[in-house]
Design a protein around this motif. Structure first.
Motif, PDB file in Angstrom:
ATOM      1  N   UNK A 189      23.339  -0.677   2.347  1.00  9.49           N
ATOM      2  CA  UNK A 189      23.215  -2.008   2.927  1.00  9.49           C
ATOM      3  C   UNK A 189      22.421  -2.019   4.207  1.00  9.49           C
ATOM      4  N   UNK A 190      21.853  -0.884   4.576  1.00  9.02           N
ATOM      5  CA  UNK A 190      21.096  -0.783   5.820  1.00  9.02           C
ATOM      6  C   UNK A 190      19.681  -0.308   5.521  1.00  9.02           C
ATOM      7  N   UNK A 191      18.774  -0.669   6.402  1.00  6.66           N
ATOM      8  CA  UNK A 191      17.387  -0.208   6.245  1.00  6.66           C
ATOM      9  C   UNK A 191      16.965   0.695   7.395  1.00  6.66           C
ATOM     10  N   UNK A 192      17.847   0.873   8.372  1.00  4.41           N
ATOM     11  CA  UNK A 192      17.489   1.690   9.523  1.00  4.41           C
ATOM     12  C   UNK A 192      17.499   3.169   9.158  1.00  4.41           C
ATOM     13  N   UNK A 193      16.732   3.933   9.903  1.00  4.91           N
ATOM     14  CA  UNK A 193      16.655   5.373   9.701  1.00  4.91           C
ATOM     15  C   UNK A 193      17.866   6.014  10.360  1.00  4.91           C
ATOM     16  N   UNK A 194      18.529   6.895   9.651  1.00  6.79           N
ATOM     17  CA  UNK A 194      19.719   7.558  10.188  1.00  6.79           C
ATOM     18  C   UNK A 194      19.331   8.499  11.318  1.00  6.79           C
ATOM     19  N   UNK A 195      20.142   8.586  12.375  1.00  4.81           N
ATOM     20  CA  UNK A 195      19.830   9.521  13.450  1.00  4.81           C
ATOM     21  C   UNK A 195      19.935  10.959  12.961  1.00  4.81           C
ATOM     22  N   UNK A 196      19.084  11.802  13.465  1.00  5.44           N
ATOM     23  CA  UNK A 196      19.051  13.194  13.055  1.00  5.44           C
ATOM     24  C   UNK A 196      19.949  14.031  13.970  1.00  5.44           C
ATOM     25  N   UNK A 197      20.571  15.014  13.385  1.00  7.23           N
ATOM     26  CA  UNK A 197      21.363  15.929  14.196  1.00  7.23           C
ATOM     27  C   UNK A 197      20.462  17.059  14.664  1.00  7.23           C
ATOM     28  N   UNK A 198      20.862  17.698  15.721  1.00  7.64           N
ATOM     29  CA  UNK A 198      20.076  18.822  16.228  1.00  7.64           C
ATOM     30  C   UNK A 198      21.019  19.805  16.900  1.00  7.64           C
ATOM     31  N   UNK A 199      20.477  20.933  17.239  1.00  9.34           N
ATOM     32  CA  UNK A 199      21.265  21.940  17.941  1.00  9.34           C
ATOM     33  C   UNK A 199      21.627  21.428  19.325  1.00  9.34           C
ATOM     34  N   UNK A 200      22.838  21.677  19.781  1.00  8.16           N
ATOM     35  CA  UNK A 200      23.158  21.288  21.153  1.00  8.16           C
ATOM     36  C   UNK A 200      22.375  22.146  22.135  1.00  8.16           C
ATOM     37  N   UNK A 201      22.013  21.554  23.243  1.00 11.87           N
ATOM     38  CA  UNK A 201      21.241  22.261  24.262  1.00 11.87           C
ATOM     39  C   UNK A 201      22.114  23.292  24.953  1.00 11.87           C
ATOM     40  N   UNK A 202      21.516  24.440  25.281  1.00  7.68           N
ATOM     41  CA  UNK A 202      22.253  25.491  25.976  1.00  7.68           C
ATOM     42  C   UNK A 202      22.521  25.101  27.425  1.00  7.68           C
TER      43      UNK A 202
ATOM     44  N   UNK B 166       0.807  -1.217   0.000  1.00  7.32           N
ATOM     45  CA  UNK B 166       0.000   0.000   0.000  1.00  7.32           C
ATOM     46  C   UNK B 166       0.842   1.270   0.000  1.00  7.32           C
ATOM     47  N   UNK B 167       2.162   1.138  -0.083  1.00  7.76           N
ATOM     48  CA  UNK B 167       3.042   2.303  -0.137  1.00  7.76           C
ATOM     49  C   UNK B 167       3.215   2.723  -1.585  1.00  7.76           C
ATOM     50  N   UNK B 168       3.535   3.977  -1.776  1.00  9.14           N
ATOM     51  CA  UNK B 168       3.750   4.501  -3.126  1.00  9.14           C
ATOM     52  C   UNK B 168       4.952   3.825  -3.783  1.00  9.14           C
ATOM     53  N   UNK B 169       4.923   3.745  -5.097  1.00 12.61           N
ATOM     54  CA  UNK B 169       6.010   3.116  -5.852  1.00 12.61           C
ATOM     55  C   UNK B 169       7.324   3.868  -5.657  1.00 12.61           C
ATOM     56  N   UNK B 170       7.245   5.185  -5.547  1.00  8.44           N
ATOM     57  CA  UNK B 170       8.445   5.997  -5.327  1.00  8.44           C
ATOM     58  C   UNK B 170       9.071   5.675  -3.976  1.00  8.44           C
ATOM     59  N   UNK B 171       8.242   5.475  -2.963  1.00  5.02           N
ATOM     60  CA  UNK B 171       8.737   5.119  -1.631  1.00  5.02           C
ATOM     61  C   UNK B 171       9.458   3.779  -1.683  1.00  5.02           C
ATOM     62  N   UNK B 172       8.855   2.823  -2.364  1.00  8.37           N
ATOM     63  CA  UNK B 172       9.467   1.499  -2.512  1.00  8.37           C
ATOM     64  C   UNK B 172      10.815   1.629  -3.220  1.00  8.37           C
ATOM     65  N   UNK B 173      10.851   2.408  -4.291  1.00  2.00           N
ATOM     66  CA  UNK B 173      12.090   2.606  -5.047  1.00  2.00           C
ATOM     67  C   UNK B 173      13.172   3.238  -4.161  1.00  2.00           C
ATOM     68  N   UNK B 174      12.801   4.244  -3.381  1.00  2.00           N
ATOM     69  CA  UNK B 174      13.780   4.918  -2.515  1.00  2.00           C
ATOM     70  C   UNK B 174      14.333   3.969  -1.457  1.00  2.00           C
ATOM     71  N   UNK B 175      13.494   3.123  -0.890  1.00  2.00           N
ATOM     72  CA  UNK B 175      13.957   2.167   0.122  1.00  2.00           C
ATOM     73  C   UNK B 175      14.940   1.182  -0.494  1.00  2.00           C
ATOM     74  N   UNK B 176      14.603   0.665  -1.664  1.00  2.00           N
ATOM     75  CA  UNK B 176      15.473  -0.307  -2.329  1.00  2.00           C
ATOM     76  C   UNK B 176      16.796   0.334  -2.737  1.00  2.00           C
ATOM     77  N   UNK B 177      16.752   1.570  -3.249  1.00  2.00           N
ATOM     78  CA  UNK B 177      17.975   2.277  -3.635  1.00  2.00           C
ATOM     79  C   UNK B 177      18.872   2.516  -2.429  1.00  2.00           C
ATOM     80  N   UNK B 178      18.286   2.926  -1.323  1.00  2.00           N
ATOM     81  CA  UNK B 178      19.058   3.150  -0.100  1.00  2.00           C
ATOM     82  C   UNK B 178      19.670   1.842   0.385  1.00  2.00           C
ATOM     83  N   UNK B 179      18.924   0.760   0.264  1.00  2.00           N
ATOM     84  CA  UNK B 179      19.426  -0.546   0.685  1.00  2.00           C
ATOM     85  C   UNK B 179      20.628  -0.959  -0.160  1.00  2.00           C
ATOM     86  N   UNK B 180      20.585  -0.703  -1.464  1.00  2.00           N
ATOM     87  CA  UNK B 180      21.713  -1.042  -2.337  1.00  2.00           C
ATOM     88  C   UNK B 180      22.930  -0.178  -2.044  1.00  2.00           C
ATOM     89  N   UNK B 181      22.722   1.092  -1.762  1.00  2.00           N
ATOM     90  CA  UNK B 181      23.855   2.006  -1.516  1.00  2.00           C
ATOM     91  C   UNK B 181      24.509   1.765  -0.164  1.00  2.00           C
TER      92      UNK B 181
END
Length: 131
Positions: free
Chosen positions: A50-63, A33-48
Motif C-alpha cells: 500500500x506504499x510507494x516509498x522506498x524502504x530505508x536501508x540498514x547499514x553497519x553501525x558506526x564504530x 519510458x520505464x521498462x514493463x518489468x519495473x512498472x509491474x514491480x511497482x504495482x505489485x509492491x503497491x498492492x502488497x
C-alpha cells in the motif's frame, strides 16, 4: 537487464496514478519510458504494502559516535605533534574503544586532517574549527 537506479517516490506515484486511471502496464511503460518489468514491480509492491516509498536501508553501525569524534579531536589538539598510531593508542587507552587504523585514518580525513604533517601545519584556531 541490470538495474541502474531506483525510481523516486514521485516517479513511482506517477506510475500508480496511471495504473489507477485504468492504463495497462504496457501503456504506462510507453508513457513513462520505464521498462514493463519495473512498472509491474511497482504495482505489485503497491498492492502488497500500500506504499510507494522506498524502504530505508540498514547499514553497519558506526564504530565512532559523535562523542568519540569530539574526544578524538581533543586528543589531537593536545598531542598534535604525535603520529596517528600514538593518537590511536591514547584514544584506546582513554575510552576502551579499540578502533582499527583505517577507521582512525578515515576519521582524521573526515575532520580535515590529511596527514601527520597536516596536523603540524594547522594553527590552533583551524584545528578547533574542524568539528
Amino acid at each position: 537487464m541490470v538495474k541502474t537506479k531506483e525510481l523516486t517516490d514521485f516517479e513511482c506515484g506517477k506510475v500508480i496514478n496511471y495504473y489507477e486511471a485504468g492504463d495497462t502496464e504496457r501503456a504506462i511503460s510507453e508513457k513513462t519510458g520505464y521498462e514493463k518489468t519495473t512498472i509491474h514491480n511497482i504495482i505489485t509492491k503497491y498492492h502488497k504494502t500500500g506504499a510507494i516509498t522506498v524502504a530505508p536501508r540498514s547499514s553497519c553501525p558506526k564504530k565512532l559516535t559523535v562523542r568519540d569524534k569530539r574526544h578524538f579531536k581533543a586528543i589531537i589538539n593536545k598531542n598534535w605533534r604525535k603520529p596517528e598510531e600514538n593518537l590511536r593508542e591514547i584514544f584506546t587507552a582513554s575510552t576502551g574503544n579499540d578502533v582499527g587504523r583505517s577507521t582512525m585514518q578515515r576519521t582524521l580525513y573526515g575532520m580535515g586532517y590529511n596527514s601527520c604533517t597536516a596536523l603540524r601545519k594547522l594553527s590552533v584556531s583551524e584545528r578547533n574549527r574542524k568539528i
